[in-house]
Design an enzyme around this catalytic site. Structure first.
Site, short mmCIF file in Angstrom:
data_model
loop_
_atom_site.label_atom_id
_atom_site.label_comp_id
_atom_site.label_asym_id
_atom_site.label_seq_id
_atom_site.Cartn_x
_atom_site.Cartn_y
_atom_site.Cartn_z
N TRP A 104 0.83 -1.21 0.00
CA TRP A 104 0.00 0.00 0.00
C TRP A 104 0.86 1.25 0.00
CZ3 TRP A 104 -4.08 -1.61 -1.97
CH2 TRP A 104 -4.66 -2.82 -1.59
N ASP A 171 -1.92 6.94 6.00
CA ASP A 171 -2.92 5.97 5.56
C ASP A 171 -3.15 5.03 6.74
OD1 ASP A 171 -4.34 3.82 4.57
OD2 ASP A 171 -2.91 3.30 2.99
N LYS A 195 -11.57 -2.15 6.46
CA LYS A 195 -10.64 -2.94 7.28
C LYS A 195 -11.06 -2.92 8.74
CE LYS A 195 -8.17 -3.82 3.66
NZ LYS A 195 -7.28 -2.81 3.13
C1 LIG Z 1 -6.73 -2.20 1.87
C2 LIG Z 1 -5.78 -1.07 2.03
C3 LIG Z 1 -5.71 -0.04 1.08
C4 LIG Z 1 -6.56 -0.02 -0.16
O1 LIG Z 1 -7.85 0.30 0.20
P1 LIG Z 1 -9.02 0.45 -0.88
O2 LIG Z 1 -10.10 1.04 -0.04
O3 LIG Z 1 -9.32 -0.92 -1.38
O4 LIG Z 1 -8.57 1.36 -1.94
C5 LIG Z 1 -4.84 1.00 1.31
N1 LIG Z 1 -4.07 1.03 2.40
C6 LIG Z 1 -4.10 0.06 3.33
C7 LIG Z 1 -3.21 0.16 4.53
C8 LIG Z 1 -4.96 -1.02 3.17
O5 LIG Z 1 -5.00 -1.99 4.10
#
Ligand SMILES: *Cc1c(COP(=O)(O)O)cnc(C)c1O
Length: 359
Positions: A104, A171, A195
């Site tokens: 990511w 993020d 998540k």
């Molecule tokens: C799953 C994830 C993403 C991507 O998320 P989407 O909502 O599918 O775009 C980005 N960063 C992290 C840390 C993730 O676990």
């Protein structure tokens, strides 16, 4: 619903509390006795505006968001957040500092490069992202520092805020609401809901208003966070179901005692699985000990020939979703907020049973 208890370790979309699922299901049929479904009413109706306001308010309350920050529920997932970050904070041709701690983080770096220069200040790529690098220096002329607080795939997690003299953007997709944080440490936090907060379809942004509007970029309308702030997160039709269900999840979290209570439970779950990984002679962890994630524990069998036997055992025990990501292999136990401790205890029990058979 089937009677068999399923222990859902899915890495995302994640487990949600049964009571949240029941309320969300009911709202799809009829929302709070208004005779209409949540998903067939106007997002401008007083009912949905109240839901949006409660969702944004709960984020502020649970994380102690300061008054000069805005909370938004947008679309595009964290993946669009990579680009949104760059457009709003990285002047064209300017520079930003990024940690490369996995898939990511790499995705975020790739999008930032569309706008400016990326200084990768530290990377754990050489050891298949098994740790969070501790040696790094953030250049003082970077527009911001970006990091991924929890690396969902590799099972590593930053244990403290990186040291930085420039604004920090994070993020937090896979560990937001899992523990206490200090929002004022960040220029912006963003996190895909699926998540640890709700179903797929929305992403939360928590952004310091004072730091917006300084990139000098021409920003496409939807990517310009100021436009969303000006419209109270209703610039266009919001993902109503995802926001409603996230709101239910945040209510659930509040009733449980908030992020501090949640953190204790999450620590207990992580302690249980890592104690077993460390003491069980058949298993080994992927992440280095001081970088281990509270949310996603990555581990493998030392002897792959036991895989069929182990897989049959955990499946028979009602455990679901622990197969590791293809880039790491082995197993990954994702222990998001809604996963009960007893599910982790069940997994530990199965790991012990395997060891007992091969003692
Ligand atoms: C799953 C994830 C993403 C991507 O998320 P989407 O909502 O599918 O775009 C980005 N960063 C992290 C840390 C993730 O676990």
């Amino acid at each position: 619903m089937s009677d068999k208890q399923i222990h859902n370790f899915s890495a995302g979309p994640c487990i949600l509390p049964q009571e949240v699922l029941a309320q969300a299901a009911k709202a799809v049929t009829e929302l709070d006795n208004i005779g209409l479904s949540l998903i067939e009413i106007s997002h401008r109706s007083k009912e949905f505006v109240a839901i949006m306001e409660e969702a944004r308010g709960l984020v502020k309350e649970l994380l102690g968001v300061p008054d000069n920050y805005s909370v938004l529920f947008l679309q595009g997932g964290a993946s669009l957040g990579f680009l949104t970050t760059a457009y709003n904070f990285l002047p064209q041709g300017g520079k930003a500092a990024y940690f490369n701690t996995g898939t990511w983080a790499k995705g975020a770096i790739a999008e930032a490069k569309l706008l400016g220069n990326v200084d990768v200040i530290a990377s754990s790529a050489d050891s298949n992202y098994d740790h969070i690098p501790s040696e790094y220096k953030v250049p003082s002329d970077a527009a911001y520092l970006h990091y991924t607080s929890n690396n969902t795939i590799f099972g590593t997690q930053h244990k403290s805020l990186p040291t930085s003299s420039v604004p920090i953007i994070c993020d937090m997709s896979s560990d937001i609401f899992s523990k206490k944080i200090n929002v004022s440490d960040y220029a912006m936090i963003y996190a895909g809901a699926q998540k640890n907060m709700g179903p797929a379809g929305t992403v939360v942004y928590i952004v310091n208003n004072d730091l917006l509007g300084k990139s000098g970029n021409t920003i496409p309308k939807y990517l310009n966070l100021q436009n969303h702030i000006d419209k109270d997160s209703m610039l266009n039709t919001p993902p109503v179901f995802a926001i409603y269900t996230s709101m239910l999840m945040l209510r659930w979290l509040k009733n449980l005692g908030g992020v501090e209570a949640m953190e204790k439970i999450n620590d207990a779950k992580a302690a249980a699985i890592y104690a077993e990984i460390d003491s069980n002679p058949l298993f080994e962890g992927h992440a280095q000990v001081d970088s281990r994630s509270t949310m996603n524990a990555t581990f493998r069998l030392k002897d792959e020939s036991l895989a069929d036997e182990f897989n049959a055992m955990w499946q028979a025990a009602g455990i679901s979703g622990i197969k590791g990501h293809r880039s790491v292999g082995g197993y990954r136990a994702s222990m998001y907020n809604a996963l009960p401790l007893k599910s982790v205890e069940k997994l530990v029990e199965v790991m012990r049973q395997l060891a007992a058979k091969h003692a």
